[in-house]
Design a protein around this motif. Structure first.
Motif, short mmCIF file in Angstrom:
data_model
loop_
_atom_site.label_atom_id
_atom_site.label_comp_id
_atom_site.label_asym_id
_atom_site.label_seq_id
_atom_site.Cartn_x
_atom_site.Cartn_y
_atom_site.Cartn_z
N ASP A 35 0.19 121.09 -66.83
CA ASP A 35 -0.27 122.17 -65.96
C ASP A 35 -0.20 123.53 -66.64
O ASP A 35 -0.87 124.47 -66.21
N VAL A 40 -5.50 124.14 -63.67
CA VAL A 40 -5.57 123.20 -62.55
C VAL A 40 -6.66 123.66 -61.60
O VAL A 40 -6.70 124.83 -61.19
N LEU A 42 -7.99 124.21 -58.32
CA LEU A 42 -7.43 124.32 -56.98
C LEU A 42 -8.34 125.15 -56.10
O LEU A 42 -8.99 126.09 -56.58
N GLU A 95 1.06 125.95 -60.01
CA GLU A 95 -0.01 124.96 -59.96
C GLU A 95 0.45 123.62 -59.39
O GLU A 95 -0.22 123.02 -58.55
N ARG A 99 -0.90 122.00 -55.95
CA ARG A 99 -1.66 120.75 -56.00
C ARG A 99 -1.05 119.70 -55.07
O ARG A 99 -1.77 118.99 -54.36
N ASP A 330 1.66 113.18 -56.68
CA ASP A 330 1.18 113.76 -55.42
C ASP A 330 0.68 112.67 -54.48
O ASP A 330 0.91 112.71 -53.27
#
Length: 343
Positions: A35, A40, A42, A95, A99, A330
């Motif tokens: 990251d 990233v 987003l 980040e 995320r 995640d």
């Protein structure tokens, strides 16, 4: 509940495949740094700011103030609310944290991203800095989050030290959370500090210390004369030295040894395992910061009926888990918390 290095029974129940790292993010260090090295993708941050009052630090080193949280709503009726905490040197805008928040929103959860004491944005609202056990800050936040959940389940998710804080809050006040997910969270602070001090981690430690010292000296409410003089005259050379000079005294611990001992959840989790909410601890064996041995010791000591599960991956780094279909960590967090709500 299921334990073991891979825990295939748990993965099968959650509908999550085994983790496979994605090229070129091969190995613990590149997984950890992904990251930082690659932007990233987003969405625009549309979190609604919420200020939550917190009391003075236990030592009196900083007065009462407020913490800033950002509330993200999913499409449709939320399944519950997830209080999401960053780790050392992080914030609500980092980040990895954002995320994970997006993944939880997509899974149908409202998400409350908290900036801990001293983190930006929100640095101007409270003096001092946070610690691995900061229940006097965190329990009022959890109470506010429970109100925002409006009768729906209140869950926790913590990245690195954020997970340690949530574990300590759940240990101190059973029932405050209905479920918990921790990614790469230190269970033994002394062992973690020693790991970061290894010569191979010199660059990591220098980066963390730079952020921590800058965060401390930027306190808009002022820094004590002794602290400022010490930090500027003899900057800490290790996380342990920073904790000895700043964290332990600010949070009322006798010394850094007492802080590491009393704020490490490892020794408390087995005797209190029946009072914990359904909890999943995710840990990579190649994490360059947090040694997996503490979580593995815990997994061996837990009784089969414990509400705490562990899942170890051979690869993944420190809160990396970058797989072929995005961040596997995640996805696991969303699957675990969905399972908790559905149980």
């Amino acid at each position: 509940m299921g334990r073991g290095v891979d825990n295939p029974q748990l993965r099968e129940r959650l509908g999550v495949p085994s983790f496979e790292q994605r090229w070129p993010w091969i190995g613990g260090d590149l997984q950890t740094l992904r990251d930082t090295l690659r932007e990233v993708d987003l969405p625009h941050d549309q979190g609604v700011p919420i200020e939550i009052p917190v009391p003075a630090l236990p030592s009196g080193a900083a007065a009462a103030g407020s913490l800033l949280a950002l509330l993200d709503q999913p499409e449709g009726d939320p399944k519950g609310l997830v209080l999401l905490l960053h780790g050392l040197g992080g914030s609500s805008s980092r980040e990895g944290l954002r995320r994970m928040g997006v993944a939880l929103q997509a899974a149908g959860f409202a998400v409350l991203r908290l900036n801990l004491r001293g983190a930006d944005p929100g640095r101007h609202l409270a003096g001092g800095t946070y610690a691995a056990r900061c229940n006097s800050d965190l329990l009022p936040v959890i109470a506010r989050a429970r109100s925002l959940a409006a009768g729906r389940p209140l869950l926790g998710a913590g990245i690195s030290l954020g997970g340690t804080m949530l574990l300590n809050a759940a240990l101190a006040s059973p029932g405050v959370l209905d479920g918990l997910f921790c990614a790469s969270s230190p269970l033994d602070l002394a062992a973690c500090s020693a790991s970061i001090e290894r010569p191979r981690n010199r660059v990591y430690q220098r980066w963390l210390l730079k952020r921590l010292v800058r965060q401390t000296l930027a306190d808009p409410f002022g820094v004590s004369v002794d602290e400022e003089a010490q930090l500027q005259a003899t900057p800490p050379r290790s996380i342990r030295e920073f904790d000895s000079a700043v964290t332990a005294p600010r949070w009322g611990f006798a010394d850094v040894e007492a802080y590491y001992r009393e704020a490490s959840p490892l020794q408390h989790l087995v005797p209190a395992c029946n009072a914990m909410p359904p909890t999943l601890l995710l840990q990579a064996l190649d994490d360059p910061w947090v040694p997996a041995s503490s979580a593995m010791d815990l997994a061996e000591a837990l009784p089969p009926e414990a509400a705490i599960s562990t899942l170890f991956t051979p690869r993944g780094g420190h809160n990396g888990f970058h797989g072929r279909d995005g961040c596997w960590g995640d996805q696991l967090a969303a699957a675990w918390l969905r399972d908790v709500v559905a149980a």
